[in-house]
Scaffold this active site. Structure first.
Site, PDB file in Angstrom:
ATOM      1  N   GLU A 202     -24.551 -34.012  21.446  1.00  0.00           N
ATOM      2  CA  GLU A 202     -24.046 -32.794  22.117  1.00  0.00           C
ATOM      3  C   GLU A 202     -22.539 -32.955  22.184  1.00  0.00           C
ATOM      4  O   GLU A 202     -22.018 -33.583  23.106  1.00  0.00           O
ATOM      5  CB  GLU A 202     -24.639 -32.682  23.530  1.00  0.00           C
ATOM      6  CG  GLU A 202     -26.143 -32.533  23.580  1.00  0.00           C
ATOM      7  CD  GLU A 202     -26.616 -31.114  23.287  1.00  0.00           C
ATOM      8  OE1 GLU A 202     -25.767 -30.206  23.147  1.00  0.00           O
ATOM      9  OE2 GLU A 202     -27.836 -30.916  23.184  1.00  0.00           O
TER      10      GLU A 202
ATOM     11  N   CYS B 209     -17.847 -27.830  27.951  1.00  0.00           N
ATOM     12  CA  CYS B 209     -18.046 -27.798  26.496  1.00  0.00           C
ATOM     13  C   CYS B 209     -18.205 -26.360  26.037  1.00  0.00           C
ATOM     14  O   CYS B 209     -17.874 -26.013  24.905  1.00  0.00           O
ATOM     15  CB  CYS B 209     -19.258 -28.627  26.115  1.00  0.00           C
ATOM     16  SG  CYS B 209     -20.710 -28.219  27.085  1.00  0.00           S
TER      17      CYS B 209
HETATM   18  P1  NAD Z   1     -15.519 -38.645  25.307  1.00  0.00           P
HETATM   19  O1  NAD Z   1     -16.000 -38.473  23.916  1.00  0.00           O
HETATM   20  O2  NAD Z   1     -14.175 -39.223  25.524  1.00  0.00           O
HETATM   21  O3  NAD Z   1     -16.556 -39.610  26.107  1.00  0.00           O
HETATM   22  C1  NAD Z   1     -17.893 -39.262  26.250  1.00  0.00           C
HETATM   23  C2  NAD Z   1     -18.732 -40.520  26.483  1.00  0.00           C
HETATM   24  O4  NAD Z   1     -18.793 -41.261  25.268  1.00  0.00           O
HETATM   25  C3  NAD Z   1     -18.155 -41.479  27.521  1.00  0.00           C
HETATM   26  O5  NAD Z   1     -19.209 -42.016  28.265  1.00  0.00           O
HETATM   27  C4  NAD Z   1     -17.476 -42.552  26.672  1.00  0.00           C
HETATM   28  O6  NAD Z   1     -17.359 -43.782  27.306  1.00  0.00           O
HETATM   29  C5  NAD Z   1     -18.434 -42.623  25.496  1.00  0.00           C
HETATM   30  N1  NAD Z   1     -17.869 -43.110  24.244  1.00  0.00           N
HETATM   31  C6  NAD Z   1     -16.673 -42.784  23.693  1.00  0.00           C
HETATM   32  N2  NAD Z   1     -16.554 -43.369  22.483  1.00  0.00           N
HETATM   33  C7  NAD Z   1     -17.702 -44.060  22.266  1.00  0.00           C
HETATM   34  C8  NAD Z   1     -18.181 -44.871  21.186  1.00  0.00           C
HETATM   35  N3  NAD Z   1     -17.443 -45.085  20.101  1.00  0.00           N
HETATM   36  N4  NAD Z   1     -19.412 -45.411  21.294  1.00  0.00           N
HETATM   37  C9  NAD Z   1     -20.177 -45.201  22.388  1.00  0.00           C
HETATM   38  N5  NAD Z   1     -19.768 -44.443  23.444  1.00  0.00           N
HETATM   39  C10 NAD Z   1     -18.545 -43.885  23.373  1.00  0.00           C
HETATM   40  O7  NAD Z   1     -15.668 -37.225  26.042  1.00  0.00           O
HETATM   41  P2  NAD Z   1     -15.159 -36.743  27.470  1.00  0.00           P
HETATM   42  O8  NAD Z   1     -13.668 -36.630  27.483  1.00  0.00           O
HETATM   43  O9  NAD Z   1     -15.812 -37.543  28.545  1.00  0.00           O
HETATM   44  O10 NAD Z   1     -15.811 -35.283  27.565  1.00  0.00           O
HETATM   45  C11 NAD Z   1     -15.248 -34.148  26.960  1.00  0.00           C
HETATM   46  C12 NAD Z   1     -15.887 -33.858  25.622  1.00  0.00           C
HETATM   47  O11 NAD Z   1     -17.309 -33.796  25.747  1.00  0.00           O
HETATM   48  C13 NAD Z   1     -15.479 -32.506  25.077  1.00  0.00           C
HETATM   49  O12 NAD Z   1     -15.281 -32.614  23.690  1.00  0.00           O
HETATM   50  C14 NAD Z   1     -16.687 -31.621  25.388  1.00  0.00           C
HETATM   51  O13 NAD Z   1     -16.802 -30.485  24.572  1.00  0.00           O
HETATM   52  C15 NAD Z   1     -17.796 -32.585  25.173  1.00  0.00           C
HETATM   53  N6  NAD Z   1     -19.015 -32.166  25.888  1.00  0.00           N
HETATM   54  C16 NAD Z   1     -20.025 -31.634  25.139  1.00  0.00           C
HETATM   55  C17 NAD Z   1     -21.166 -31.174  25.783  1.00  0.00           C
HETATM   56  C18 NAD Z   1     -22.291 -30.553  24.999  1.00  0.00           C
HETATM   57  O14 NAD Z   1     -23.371 -30.406  25.570  1.00  0.00           O
HETATM   58  N7  NAD Z   1     -22.108 -30.176  23.745  1.00  0.00           N
HETATM   59  C19 NAD Z   1     -21.284 -31.284  27.171  1.00  0.00           C
HETATM   60  C20 NAD Z   1     -20.232 -31.852  27.887  1.00  0.00           C
HETATM   61  C21 NAD Z   1     -19.094 -32.289  27.223  1.00  0.00           C
END
Ligand code: NAD
Length: 501
Positions: free
Chosen positions: A255, A289
């Site tokens: 997601e 998102c």
């Molecule tokens: P982010 O990608 O920085 O982090 C999200 C999660 O992924 C965190 O828990 C982080 O620690 C983990 N993470 C990051 N890199 C990783 C890796 N290489 N391996 C494993 N885990 C890893 O996102 P954010 O800043 O917390 O949230 C914002 C983003 O999330 C936006 O792009 C938003 O659109 C998206 N989002 C999408 C949805 C959806 O349902 N499509 C919902 C909420 C947020």
């Protein structure tokens, strides 16, 4: 201890969780930038231990009848109702959401629990007509194994519950790695879930929490005993996670980021559209998102719509999400603010004209917090900056002359999460939701792209990752399918009429 830190202690005590004030890592609130807690992060060893315990719990949970598993989720929903105010306030303090959205986030958790409890008696497979006499063919859905949940900061607890409520009734343990920017809400939620698991007599280790950043996430992603990784976050994160899980033939559910648009047709009810647009674009300070990031408006109404939106934006109360009347809270941190500034600089360079907002505010009162004005930028076309997701309240306005051109602009971005059209023309509405229309996972008519209900499947296409969570048949992602053919005759006819001996 700071004021907000003391408030956190009080909320944890109400929830029945130990206050989070010991540990090497500081936790800050985006409301003021002050420290509100201290926690310790996990490491590769503790990830391994938690996954192993969950894997062990799987054997017992898999054999527990699904309606009995549903009792755990029923209890979780009951406790969430009891603690909705406290947990909702924690969401506001840690993620910066206004009070009503903090409470709404917990309501979403309660709603998915209700759905999952019903589902625990409805995990139905098919019976299929066999071509062979005296044979019956059927599909069964079996528990999958340990589900690893990685979540983003902006829905710090609801995303876990979409996954956990379904995964648990489907017979799976759940190991959760929340965002490093939202650990306290995760700890409070975990305490509630642990209490529910105990009351339901669930096996030890069934529900686990891991704290940390990318390194801890990677250890979870790479663990061979994690059957499914459900990861919510940026497209960048998804690009790193998907190949790692695929390399070990694990399953993943992604997601990821969105770049959501609304088409404004000449027949649109503009009063209604303006209300929908302002909520979708400025609400949650542009950090959903599904936030509305692009408006594609018919040239004949562009000036009128932009004026109305600019007027509405000028009246939006910006400030502490805990204050009555605030509609726009802070950005999560300095990095998010830098992204906001960089995107506006790029938009100006690419011919954009800021028609509302654009400034940082409340800097004197809160030098370590980042409040910005929701911003509208008129763009000459869909330039590079418009095609990227900037996680801040920036709304780009583009103009079109005919509906086919609007649709082409709409779909011409890498992401495919949510979308909407504002029109009272039946043909346009139907085309937008048809296969030739919006290419997103969510396509709405006369409502904005954000604020989904849990009954529908949630997720998107292209760079959004293709995953579906929440309602409809999203539960199937948390189970494995077995096709069974049962021969109750005294013969052994082969399929396709094959003769053998
Ligand atoms: P982010 O990608 O920085 O982090 C999200 C999660 O992924 C965190 O828990 C982080 O620690 C983990 N993470 C990051 N890199 C990783 C890796 N290489 N391996 C494993 N885990 C890893 O996102 P954010 O800043 O917390 O949230 C914002 C983003 O999330 C936006 O792009 C938003 O659109 C998206 N989002 C999408 C949805 C959806 O349902 N499509 C919902 C909420 C947020």
């Amino acid at each position: 201890m700071t004021d907000l830190g003391a408030r956190v202690t009080d909320l944890f005590t109400r929830i029945g969780a130990p206050p989070p004030h010991a540990g090497a890592q500081q936790v800050r609130s985006p409301i003021t930038g002050e420290t509100i807690g201290r926690v310790d992060h996990d490491d590769a060893d503790s990830v391994g231990a938690r996954v192993q315990a969950a894997h062990h719990a799987f054997a017992a949970w898999r054999d527990t009848p699904a309606p009995v598993r549903g009792r755990l989720v029923y209890e979780l929903g009951r406790l969430l109702r009891e603690h909705q105010d406290a947990l909702g306030e924690l969401v506001s303090i840690e993620a910066g959401k206004i009070r009503s959205e903090g409470l709404g986030e917990v309501q979403e958790m309660i709603d998915i629990c209700d759905l999952a409890v019903g589902l625990s008696r409805q995990l139905c497979g098919l019976t299929i007509a066999s071509e062979r006499p005296g044979h019956r063919m059927m599909e069964q859905w079996h528990p999958l194994g340990v589900v690893g949940v990685i979540s983003a900061f902006n829905f710090p607890v609801a995303v876990w519950s979409w996954n956990a409520a379904l995964a648990l009734v489907c017979g799976n343990p759940v190991v959760w790695k929340p965002s490093e920017n939202a650990v306290l809400t995760a700890m409070a939620t975990h305490a509630i879930a642990t209490q529910a698991a105990r009351t339901a007599g669930a096996p030890e280790g069934l529900i686990a929490l891991l704290l940390g950043g990318r390194d801890v996430g990677t250890a979870l992603v790479d663990h061979p005993d994690v059957a499914l990784i459900s990861a919510t976050g940026s497209t960048r994160m998804g690009r790193e996670v998907a190949p790692r899980v695929a390399a070990r033939f694990g399953r993943y559910l992604l997601e990821l980021g969105g770049n959501n648009a609304a088409i404004l047709a000449p027949s649109a009810d503009l009063d209604l559209a303006v209300r929908g647009i302002v909520f979708s674009a400025a609400g949650t300070a542009g950090q959903r998102c599904t936030t509305l990031r692009r408006i594609i408006v018919h040239r004949s109404i562009a000036a009128d719509l932009t004026d109305r939106l600019a007027t509405a934006y000028g009246t939006l109360p910006i400030g502490s999400p805990l204050d009555e009347g605030t509609l726009v809270g802070p950005l999560i941190n300095r990095r998010a603010y830098d992204g906001f500034v960089a995107a506006l600089d790029a938009a100006r360079e690419q011919g954009g004209q800021v028609v509302a907002g654009g400034q940082r505010v409340l800097q004197a009162e809160h030098p370590d917090a980042y409040y910005v004005q929701p911003t509208i930028v008129r763009m000459p076309g869909q330039t590079a900056v418009v095609q990227q997701e900037t996680f801040a309240p920036i709304l780009y306005v583009l103009e079109y002359d005919d509906f086919a051109e609007a649709l082409a602009l709409h779909n011409d971005v890498p992401q495919g999460l949510s979308s909407s059209v504002f029109t009272t023309d039946l043909r346009e509405a139907e085309i937008f939701t048809s296969a030739a229309g919006s290419d997103c996972g969510i396509a709405n008519v006369n409502i904005g792209p954000s604020g989904a209900e849990i009954g529908g499947a949630f997720g998107g296409e292209k760079d959004t990752g293709g995953g579906r969570e929440s309602g409809s048949d999203a539960w199937k992602a948390y189970m494995r399918r077995a096709t069974n053919t049962v021969n109750y005759s005294r013969d052994l006819p082969l399929a396709q009429g094959v003769e053998f001996g």
